[in-house]
Design a protein around this motif. Structure first.
Motif, mmCIF file in Angstrom:
data_model
loop_
_atom_site.group_PDB
_atom_site.id
_atom_site.type_symbol
_atom_site.label_atom_id
_atom_site.label_comp_id
_atom_site.label_asym_id
_atom_site.label_seq_id
_atom_site.Cartn_x
_atom_site.Cartn_y
_atom_site.Cartn_z
ATOM 1 N N GLN A 69 67.822 55.573 59.283
ATOM 2 C CA GLN A 69 67.589 54.141 59.330
ATOM 3 C C GLN A 69 67.734 53.515 57.950
ATOM 4 O O GLN A 69 67.445 54.145 56.932
ATOM 5 C CB GLN A 69 66.182 53.828 59.849
ATOM 6 N N ARG A 71 66.221 50.079 56.038
ATOM 7 C CA ARG A 71 65.087 49.175 56.200
ATOM 8 C C ARG A 71 65.065 48.168 55.064
ATOM 9 O O ARG A 71 65.361 48.506 53.923
ATOM 10 C CB ARG A 71 63.778 49.969 56.220
ATOM 11 N N GLN A 73 62.493 45.055 53.469
ATOM 12 C CA GLN A 73 61.199 44.383 53.494
ATOM 13 C C GLN A 73 61.388 42.993 52.914
ATOM 14 O O GLN A 73 61.971 42.834 51.836
ATOM 15 C CB GLN A 73 60.138 45.155 52.690
ATOM 16 N N ALA A 98 59.117 43.969 57.871
ATOM 17 C CA ALA A 98 59.941 45.156 57.684
ATOM 18 C C ALA A 98 60.964 45.194 58.810
ATOM 19 O O ALA A 98 60.604 45.338 59.981
ATOM 20 C CB ALA A 98 59.078 46.415 57.701
ATOM 21 N N HIS A 100 64.126 47.033 60.573
ATOM 22 C CA HIS A 100 64.650 48.396 60.672
ATOM 23 C C HIS A 100 65.922 48.411 61.514
ATOM 24 O O HIS A 100 65.945 47.851 62.611
ATOM 25 C CB HIS A 100 63.612 49.315 61.316
ATOM 26 N N TRP A 101 66.947 49.084 60.987
ATOM 27 C CA TRP A 101 68.211 49.233 61.703
ATOM 28 C C TRP A 101 68.613 50.703 61.706
ATOM 29 O O TRP A 101 68.292 51.447 60.774
ATOM 30 C CB TRP A 101 69.341 48.485 61.003
ATOM 31 N N ALA A 127 73.728 48.464 57.915
ATOM 32 C CA ALA A 127 72.778 48.264 58.994
ATOM 33 C C ALA A 127 73.537 48.101 60.302
ATOM 34 O O ALA A 127 74.318 47.173 60.460
ATOM 35 C CB ALA A 127 71.908 47.041 58.717
ATOM 36 N N ASP A 153 54.352 45.063 65.687
ATOM 37 C CA ASP A 153 55.619 45.770 65.850
ATOM 38 C C ASP A 153 56.325 45.174 67.061
ATOM 39 O O ASP A 153 55.743 45.109 68.135
ATOM 40 C CB ASP A 153 55.352 47.262 66.063
ATOM 41 N N THR A 183 55.432 49.372 50.245
ATOM 42 C CA THR A 183 56.618 48.789 49.615
ATOM 43 C C THR A 183 56.399 48.528 48.133
ATOM 44 O O THR A 183 55.371 48.014 47.725
ATOM 45 C CB THR A 183 56.982 47.472 50.318
#
Length: 189
Positions: A69, A71, A73, A98, A100-101, A127, A153, A183
């Protein structure tokens, strides 16, 4: 007639303030995440970049295969200021997103890199498909039981289940000395 005009202006002003307060709260009208009640903040994709990272390893869901992944932020203005100033704990109202891909690569990009920089073995990734987006919302009173942070989430705009959200705070416990934030701010050169 003048009284009607003043009442009309007053009603319009009150309605405008109410609408602004709703949008200024940073919360959308979508579904709220369980436990913490957080919704996806409007305009979060326009927030500033805090950092990026790559995550690789075994899949967390038991689906097997390798996790790859990318990511990013992002932070609202309060979060960015806290990161830049080194402020701990973060101030109430700070929000960290955050994104996420799944990591993807492009044969075309890799061929172009090989042609432009022969012999270096450069590879490119980017991504790809979206995985989820997570949020940390600082409110030291509302979320006192979880270090002052609320967690959320979302996958495809829908919040994860309660079991998923029940794990958020315990996962952030190792970062207690950094106000539960993993982070690191990546300033530009």
């Amino acid at each position: 007639m003048r009284r009607i005009a003043l009442v009309s202006v007053a009603v319009t002003a009150v309605a405008g303030v109410a609408a602004y307060m709703g949008s200024a709260s940073g919360q959308s009208n979508g579904d709220a995440a369980p436990i913490y009640g957080i919704k996806i903040p409007e305009g979060y994709r326009d927030w500033r970049l805090i950092s990026v990272k790559q995550l690789t390893g075994k899949q967390l869901t038991g689906a097997g295969g390798e996790l790859k992944q990318l990511r990013a932020q992002l932070g609202n203005d309060l979060a960015i200021k806290a990161f830049r100033d080194g402020t701990l704990p973060f101030p109430d109202g700070a929000i960290i997103a955050a994104l996420h891909w799944n990591e993807a690569s492009s044969d075309f990009d890799n061929q172009a890199l090989a042609a432009g920089f022969p012999g270096l073995g450069l590879q490119s990734s980017f991504a790809g498909s979206a995985v989820n987006v997570q949020f940390m919302v600082k409110d030291s009173k509302k979320y006192a039981a979880s270090g002052g942070w609320g967690f959320a989430d979302f996958t495809n705009g829908k919040p994860g289940n309660e079991a998923l959200h029940a794990k958020c705070f315990s996962c952030h416990q190792p970062a207690k000395d950094r106000d539960y934030v993993f982070t690191h701010y990546a300033p530009t050169p």
